[in-house]
Enzyme design. Structure first.
Site, PDB file in Angstrom:
ATOM      1  N   GLU A  31     -12.646  -2.288  11.880  1.00 16.95           N
ATOM      2  CA  GLU A  31     -12.612  -1.518  10.633  1.00 16.95           C
ATOM      3  C   GLU A  31     -13.758  -1.903   9.701  1.00 16.95           C
ATOM      4  O   GLU A  31     -14.391  -1.047   9.098  1.00 16.95           O
ATOM      5  CB  GLU A  31     -11.256  -1.737   9.937  1.00 16.95           C
ATOM      6  CG  GLU A  31     -11.155  -1.040   8.597  1.00 16.95           C
ATOM      7  CD  GLU A  31      -9.795  -1.206   7.929  1.00 16.95           C
ATOM      8  OE1 GLU A  31      -8.896  -1.801   8.534  1.00 16.95           O
ATOM      9  OE2 GLU A  31      -9.646  -0.714   6.797  1.00 16.95           O
ATOM     10  N   GLU A  55       0.828  -1.216   0.000  1.00 20.20           N
ATOM     11  CA  GLU A  55       0.000   0.000   0.000  1.00 20.20           C
ATOM     12  C   GLU A  55       0.862   1.266   0.000  1.00 20.20           C
ATOM     13  O   GLU A  55       0.637   2.202   0.766  1.00 20.20           O
ATOM     14  CB  GLU A  55      -0.964  -0.013   1.196  1.00 20.20           C
ATOM     15  CG  GLU A  55      -1.925  -1.194   1.149  1.00 20.20           C
ATOM     16  CD  GLU A  55      -2.984  -1.199   2.247  1.00 20.20           C
ATOM     17  OE1 GLU A  55      -2.727  -0.632   3.311  1.00 20.20           O
ATOM     18  OE2 GLU A  55      -4.047  -1.795   2.019  1.00 20.20           O
ATOM     19  N   ASP A 103      -8.461  -8.883   3.937  1.00 19.22           N
ATOM     20  CA  ASP A 103      -8.185  -7.790   4.874  1.00 19.22           C
ATOM     21  C   ASP A 103      -9.236  -7.702   5.966  1.00 19.22           C
ATOM     22  O   ASP A 103     -10.107  -6.834   5.903  1.00 19.22           O
ATOM     23  CB  ASP A 103      -8.121  -6.461   4.096  1.00 19.22           C
ATOM     24  CG  ASP A 103      -7.539  -5.336   4.929  1.00 19.22           C
ATOM     25  OD1 ASP A 103      -7.015  -5.618   6.010  1.00 19.22           O
ATOM     26  OD2 ASP A 103      -7.631  -4.171   4.486  1.00 19.22           O
TER      27      ASP A 103
HETATM   28  C1  GCV Z   1      -2.441   0.464   8.353  1.00 22.49           C
HETATM   29  C2  GCV Z   1      -6.034  -2.061   5.477  1.00 22.49           C
HETATM   30  C3  GCV Z   1      -6.432  -0.794   6.164  1.00 22.49           C
HETATM   31  C4  GCV Z   1      -5.259   0.171   6.229  1.00 22.49           C
HETATM   32  C5  GCV Z   1      -4.117  -0.535   6.950  1.00 22.49           C
HETATM   33  C6  GCV Z   1      -3.749  -1.791   6.161  1.00 22.49           C
HETATM   34  C7  GCV Z   1      -2.649  -2.598   6.808  1.00 22.49           C
HETATM   35  O1  GCV Z   1      -5.793  -1.832   4.125  1.00 22.49           O
HETATM   36  O2  GCV Z   1      -7.517  -0.210   5.502  1.00 22.49           O
HETATM   37  O3  GCV Z   1      -5.666   1.316   6.921  1.00 22.49           O
HETATM   38  O4  GCV Z   1      -2.994   0.293   7.066  1.00 22.49           O
HETATM   39  O5  GCV Z   1      -4.905  -2.614   6.091  1.00 22.49           O
HETATM   40  O6  GCV Z   1      -2.980  -3.552   7.499  1.00 22.49           O
HETATM   41  O7  GCV Z   1      -1.488  -2.294   6.625  1.00 22.49           O
END
Ligand code: GCV
Length: 721
Positions: free
Chosen positions: A414, A312, A386
């Site tokens: 989340e 990411e 995720d």
């Molecule tokens: C910390 C998901 C979440 C992100 C998070 C990522 C991760 O994509 O939406 O906010 O980033 O996981 O676990 O690194």
């Protein structure tokens, strides 16, 4: 009235006012409420067995033990309980190690102590020289601390403590919270206010919260905390911030909690002004070596780094054509002499890789098995996508026998209604831990991979992404506390049942009343399944709105990254719905053991909760209920809403049994959850109906809005982003 009676009366009056005071029921005390034991018989028993307390030794951890016992017993027993350092005739409760306590030494518990290792403890009702004692004994002071909290849990849940014979030790070595907290105090995916780390006031101001955080964590066996977000800021590695980190580490140390940090891979460039962060470059290595040495001058027992690399948008070794192992090993090498570890995350996927996102972490990491240094753990999310409301276990579990794999759960919700939905996550955590990888034949559960026993790894760990913020009750939803609690308890002992953990938590958080505990337990036990049903039933996943991840967005498409859209995952067409991950599709299923494949590759034997995760199924296909897939989806979505309404009824019936403040808060949240559940149900069904072209069964509630209306909803400034 004698002086003692007068004092006791005044104290009880004080407790009464504390309990009646609305402020006292704001949830701040978590499960650490030390109110007078209500059961009279038990109270008598406890007064007899615990009235005089001896803790011999003066270290910081034993001081914590003394203070906690004094505070807890005074509250629970209703009169001042003093803890002394000397054995007197009246001594009843004794806590210590053979090295710190002459009495524990005299009890000759060595054979039993051998069984409990460095963090375990014994809790015994023991006779010695004609006297009866309640004994908390351990090999280490940390063990005494955990034994103390175990005893307090027994008291808070009003258990019989007359014939104690407890021998207890953790199954997993590292039990760690991951805070996705930024230095500006925002919290990524945090829904309970701002970060509890007040970086601006540190190191000079030590908030009482830090101590209460440490107490709460120690009470459930958590022994590590990663203070900063995995989307890391290298500033935390500068002296200015290391002083602040040191202040926190000093607070946590007596509670057995080590501090860890997230390491931004490009720090040598950002802080060291080097031209590269290539892990094989000698200058880079030297920079990290010096940095690590510097960290240890502030925090001599620093735990190590968690790293999110090449994921990411985060920098990592692949920026220099090096592998994840090259990156992890470089850091591991400089941490090793100090006893530090690297927790290298396997959450990697790339929009530019055409393969199914589900497969990418396995594809990258499996070939690296056996190439990591001994102090590296690869940290793997419970599922391959995720933290969805339900995911099959991650195929990496069982696939890297030469590498200690650490579990990463998400405690913060989340994708499960964030700070306002009630979703008790112990059943979800356990579902993954109990899943059978078949890596070494039947019974090779994920839990056995994670605790290191399957492949005999000396280190093991479980991380939970924290749901903690500076809200007065720490977690926004009062029931969010149960997920923090459950994570700790399962990291310690994954064999505990979700029901037993719920019971402990309910009794300690609300009350032990027999008319309350089973009702609340039932609400909790069904709550995660309710969320699955009204959000993503039957293996559907990643249907949430763009960026906020709160409400529904099954229509999300045409975004810069396909793997962040919903259509990528549900693949609805006029023919059917679901992601074909069998041989005829992405073949992600091939990453699992043959026994798992055999069960999941056939829609007839694939558990229905994973059906659309692995298969594209026709709308009219028959499901186990006898209904068509479309009708079954409608029933599940509606069932999810109904479950929330049942929770509301149960909670309403408990008015008067729960203090007004928390009752009202949960009631309001349940109303939000009911509204949101309908939003999810209606938006998803109306959207999928544009493909299925079938009616919602007559007997089910009809959607209230139109698809167009739902598609226009765009929550602004949602928390946690
Ligand atoms: C910390 C998901 C979440 C992100 C998070 C990522 C991760 O994509 O939406 O906010 O980033 O996981 O676990 O690194």
């Amino acid at each position: 009235m004698s002086k003692t009676h007068l004092f006791r009366f005044a104290f009880l009056l004080f407790l009464f006012f504390c309990q009646g005071n609305a402020q006292a029921e704001d949830g701040y005390r978590l499960w650490q409420r030390y109110d007078l034991v209500q059961d009279k018989e038990r109270l008598q028993q406890y007064r007899k067995s615990l009235g005089q307390v001896v803790v011999q030794g003066a270290s910081p951890t034993l001081t914590v033990v003394k203070e906690e016992l004094e505070m807890a017993l005074t509250g629970l027993l209703g009169s001042k309980v003093a803890v002394s350092g000397a054995v007197s005739k009246k001594a009843a409760l004794v806590a210590g190690t053979p090295a710190t306590s002459s009495l524990v030494k005299d009890l000759s518990l060595e054979p039993q102590l051998k069984e409990v290792g460095q963090e375990g403890f014994l809790l015994l009702s023991q006779k010695h020289k004609g006297k009866s004692y309640t004994v908390i004994a351990a090999n280490t002071e940390k063990g005494v601390l955990y034994g103390t909290f175990h005893l307090l849990r027994l008291l808070k849940t009003q258990q019989d403590i007359q014939n104690l014979k407890v021998s207890n030790s953790p199954k997993t070595k590292l039990r760690i919270l991951n805070h996705w907290d930024n230095l500006d105090r925002t919290v990524e995916r945090g829904y309970a206010g701002f970060s509890i780390w007040d970086w601006h006031k540190l190191p000079d101001y030590i908030d009482q919260r830090y101590l209460d955080y440490a107490r709460a964590n120690a009470s459930i066996g958590i022994n590590g905390t990663v203070l900063t977000n995995v989307n890391a800021n290298s500033l935390v590695l500068t002296p200015e911030y290391l002083k602040k980190v040191k202040a926190l580490a000093d607070v946590f140390r007596p509670y057995g909690i080590k501090v860890y940090l997230t390491a931004r891979f490009s720090s040598p460039i950002e802080l060291g002004k080097l031209k590269t962060a290539d892990p094989l470059n000698p200058e880079v290595k030297e920079w990290w070596k010096n940095k690590v040495n510097e960290i240890y001058t502030y925090v001599p027992d620093f735990g190590g780094f968690t790293v999110k690399a090449n994921s990411e948008g985060q920098p990592g070794p692949q920026n220099y054509n090096r592998s994840h192992a090259d990156g992890a090993n470089m850091l591991a090498e400089v941490l090793a002499p100090k006893g530090g570890i690297v927790m290298w995350r396997a959450f990697v996927y790339d929009n530019n890789v055409p393969d199914d996102r589900h497969k990418q972490a396995y594809t990258e990491f499996k070939p690296l098995d056996g190439t990591f240094k001994g102090n590296v753990m690869v940290q793997v999310k419970n599922g391959a996508i995720d933290f969805q409301p339900r995911e099959p276990f991650h195929p990496l579990f069982g696939a890297m026998p030469k590498t200690p794999l650490m579990m990463e759960f998400q405690i913060t919700q989340e994708y499960l209604g964030q700070g306002t939905h009630l979703a008790y996550l112990a059943p979800m955590f356990k579902e993954t831990l109990e899943a059978d990888t078949y890596a070494k034949g039947k019974g090779s559960t994920v839990a056995k991979v994670v605790d290191g026993s399957l492949d005999r790894h000396p280190i093991s760990g479980m991380a939970g992404v924290a749901n903690i913020g500076n809200d007065i009750n720490w977690t926004s939803h009062p029931f969010g506390q149960a997920n923090w609690y459950a994570f700790g308890r399962l990291a310690w002992d994954y064999d505990l049942t979700s029901e037993a953990i719920a019971d402990e938590w309910i009794k300690m958080t609300f009350s032990s009343s027999p008319s309350l505990v089973p009702a609340v337990r039932k609400m909790m036990m069904g709550s995660r399944e309710a969320v699955v049903n009204y959000m993503t039933p039957m293996g559907l996943h990643h249907l949430m709105g763009w960026s906020h991840h709160y409400g529904p967005g099954p229509w999300i498409k045409d975004k810069p990254r396909a793997d962040w859209t919903s259509v990528y995952y549900h693949r609805a067409t006029e023919k059917g719905i679901g992601f074909d991950r069998t041989k005829t599709g992405s073949n992600a299923l091939s990453q699992y053991a043959p026994e798992v494949q055999a069960q999941w590759q056939n829609p007839a034997t694939c558990p229905e909760e994973f059906l659309l995760w692995f298969h594209h199924v026709a709308w009219d296909a028959k499901t186990k209920s006898g209904r068509t897939l479309w009708d079954e989806l409608c029933y599940r979505y509606s069932g999810g809403v109904d479950s929330v309404r049942t929770m509301q009824k149960t909670w309403d019936s408990l008015a008067g049994q729960v203090d007004k403040e928390r009752h009202h808060q949960v009631k309001q949240y349940l109303a939000i959850q009911e509204k949101d559940a309908r939003w999810w149900r209606d938006a998803c069904l109306l959207y999928f109906q544009t493909f299925s072209k079938r009616p919602i069964p007559q007997e089910l509630e009809k959607p209230q809005g139109t698809l167009e209306e739902y598609m226009k909803i765009e929550p602004k400034f949602s928390p946690g982003i």
